[in-house]
Design a protein around this motif. Sequence first.
Motif, PDB file in Angstrom:
ATOM      1  N   LYS A 277      -0.887 -25.827 -34.352  1.00  0.00           N
ATOM      2  CA  LYS A 277      -2.031 -26.749 -34.316  1.00  0.00           C
ATOM      3  C   LYS A 277      -3.330 -25.972 -34.567  1.00  0.00           C
ATOM      4  CE  LYS A 277      -3.797 -30.603 -31.600  1.00  0.00           C
ATOM      5  NZ  LYS A 277      -3.863 -31.236 -30.283  1.00  0.00           N
ATOM      6  N   LEU A 278      -3.430 -24.797 -33.920  1.00  0.00           N
ATOM      7  CA  LEU A 278      -4.600 -23.936 -34.076  1.00  0.00           C
ATOM      8  C   LEU A 278      -4.741 -23.497 -35.534  1.00  0.00           C
ATOM      9  CD1 LEU A 278      -6.920 -22.392 -32.572  1.00  0.00           C
ATOM     10  CD2 LEU A 278      -5.344 -20.478 -32.383  1.00  0.00           C
ATOM     11  N   GLU A 279      -3.579 -23.095 -36.106  1.00  0.00           N
ATOM     12  CA  GLU A 279      -3.562 -22.649 -37.514  1.00  0.00           C
ATOM     13  C   GLU A 279      -3.989 -23.797 -38.432  1.00  0.00           C
ATOM     14  OE1 GLU A 279      -3.504 -19.771 -40.205  1.00  0.00           O
ATOM     15  OE2 GLU A 279      -3.096 -19.438 -38.071  1.00  0.00           O
ATOM     16  N   LYS A 280      -3.442 -25.000 -38.113  1.00  0.00           N
ATOM     17  CA  LYS A 280      -3.750 -26.205 -38.890  1.00  0.00           C
ATOM     18  C   LYS A 280      -5.249 -26.523 -38.797  1.00  0.00           C
ATOM     19  CE  LYS A 280      -1.699 -30.774 -39.609  1.00  0.00           C
ATOM     20  NZ  LYS A 280      -0.944 -31.850 -38.990  1.00  0.00           N
ATOM     21  N   THR A 281      -5.743 -26.418 -37.552  1.00  0.00           N
ATOM     22  CA  THR A 281      -7.171 -26.668 -37.300  1.00  0.00           C
ATOM     23  C   THR A 281      -8.019 -25.671 -38.066  1.00  0.00           C
ATOM     24  OG1 THR A 281      -6.593 -27.467 -35.091  1.00  0.00           O
ATOM     25  CG2 THR A 281      -8.908 -26.932 -35.472  1.00  0.00           C
ATOM     26  N   LYS A 282      -7.571 -24.361 -37.985  1.00  0.00           N
ATOM     27  CA  LYS A 282      -8.291 -23.301 -38.702  1.00  0.00           C
ATOM     28  C   LYS A 282      -8.340 -23.604 -40.200  1.00  0.00           C
ATOM     29  CE  LYS A 282      -7.758 -19.088 -35.894  1.00  0.00           C
ATOM     30  NZ  LYS A 282      -6.959 -17.859 -35.799  1.00  0.00           N
ATOM     31  N   LYS A 283      -7.133 -23.975 -40.721  1.00  0.00           N
ATOM     32  CA  LYS A 283      -7.030 -24.295 -42.146  1.00  0.00           C
ATOM     33  C   LYS A 283      -7.917 -25.484 -42.492  1.00  0.00           C
ATOM     34  CE  LYS A 283      -2.575 -22.443 -43.627  1.00  0.00           C
ATOM     35  NZ  LYS A 283      -1.164 -22.756 -43.861  1.00  0.00           N
ATOM     36  N   ALA A 284      -7.848 -26.519 -41.629  1.00  0.00           N
ATOM     37  CA  ALA A 284      -8.652 -27.739 -41.843  1.00  0.00           C
ATOM     38  C   ALA A 284     -10.135 -27.395 -41.832  1.00  0.00           C
ATOM     39  CB  ALA A 284      -8.347 -28.765 -40.758  1.00  0.00           C
ATOM     40  N   VAL A 285     -10.519 -26.522 -40.869  1.00  0.00           N
ATOM     41  CA  VAL A 285     -11.919 -26.084 -40.758  1.00  0.00           C
ATOM     42  C   VAL A 285     -12.322 -25.312 -42.015  1.00  0.00           C
ATOM     43  CG1 VAL A 285     -13.480 -24.499 -39.525  1.00  0.00           C
ATOM     44  CG2 VAL A 285     -12.051 -26.091 -38.229  1.00  0.00           C
TER      45      VAL A 285
END
Length: 189
Positions: free
Chosen positions: A59-67
């Motif tokens: 989720k963190l990685e996804k959030t990072k990617k999304a950011v």
Amino acid sequence: AAAKQQKVNDAAAAKRKKIEELDEKTKKQKEETKKQKEEVAAAAAAAKQQILDDAAAAKLEKTKKAVAVKRQKDHVALAAKKKKEEAAAVSAAAKQQKVNDAAAAKRKKIEELDEKTKKQKEETKKQKEEVAAAAAAAKQQILDDAAAAKLEKTKKAVAVKRQKDHVALAAKKKKEEAAAVSAAAKQQK
């Protein structure tokens, strides 16, 4: 009877021992089972935690990617907006320049027209003055001619009157002379 009793006692003791051994075995099995259950539960909890950790990490990685993607998008959008604004500013400046040029050209045209009008007015004024001067000169000429004609007429009239007076005077003199001759002849007679 003692031997029989002994046999019964031994059998009871053996039975008790067997029961105690069984109890011990059951107790050990229960403990083993409990230990295994705890280990299984711990393993399950660890696995669950791992899943949660992995999910959180994902989720963190996804959030990072999304950011990162959003940042990139924002950066691109901002650059595009900046470019658009610059283009709009250039377009506005060009438009303004066009308006300024048109205004300057209009002003120049108006100034030229004013200059032309001024010149025409001056020319018209000059022409009017020339016409007025010519008219005044013509009027003066008419007056001069009329005065000259009047003077000539007066001169002629004076000359005619003089001539008439001269003729009349000559006739009177001739008449007087004739009368004198007649009177002298009469006297002679």
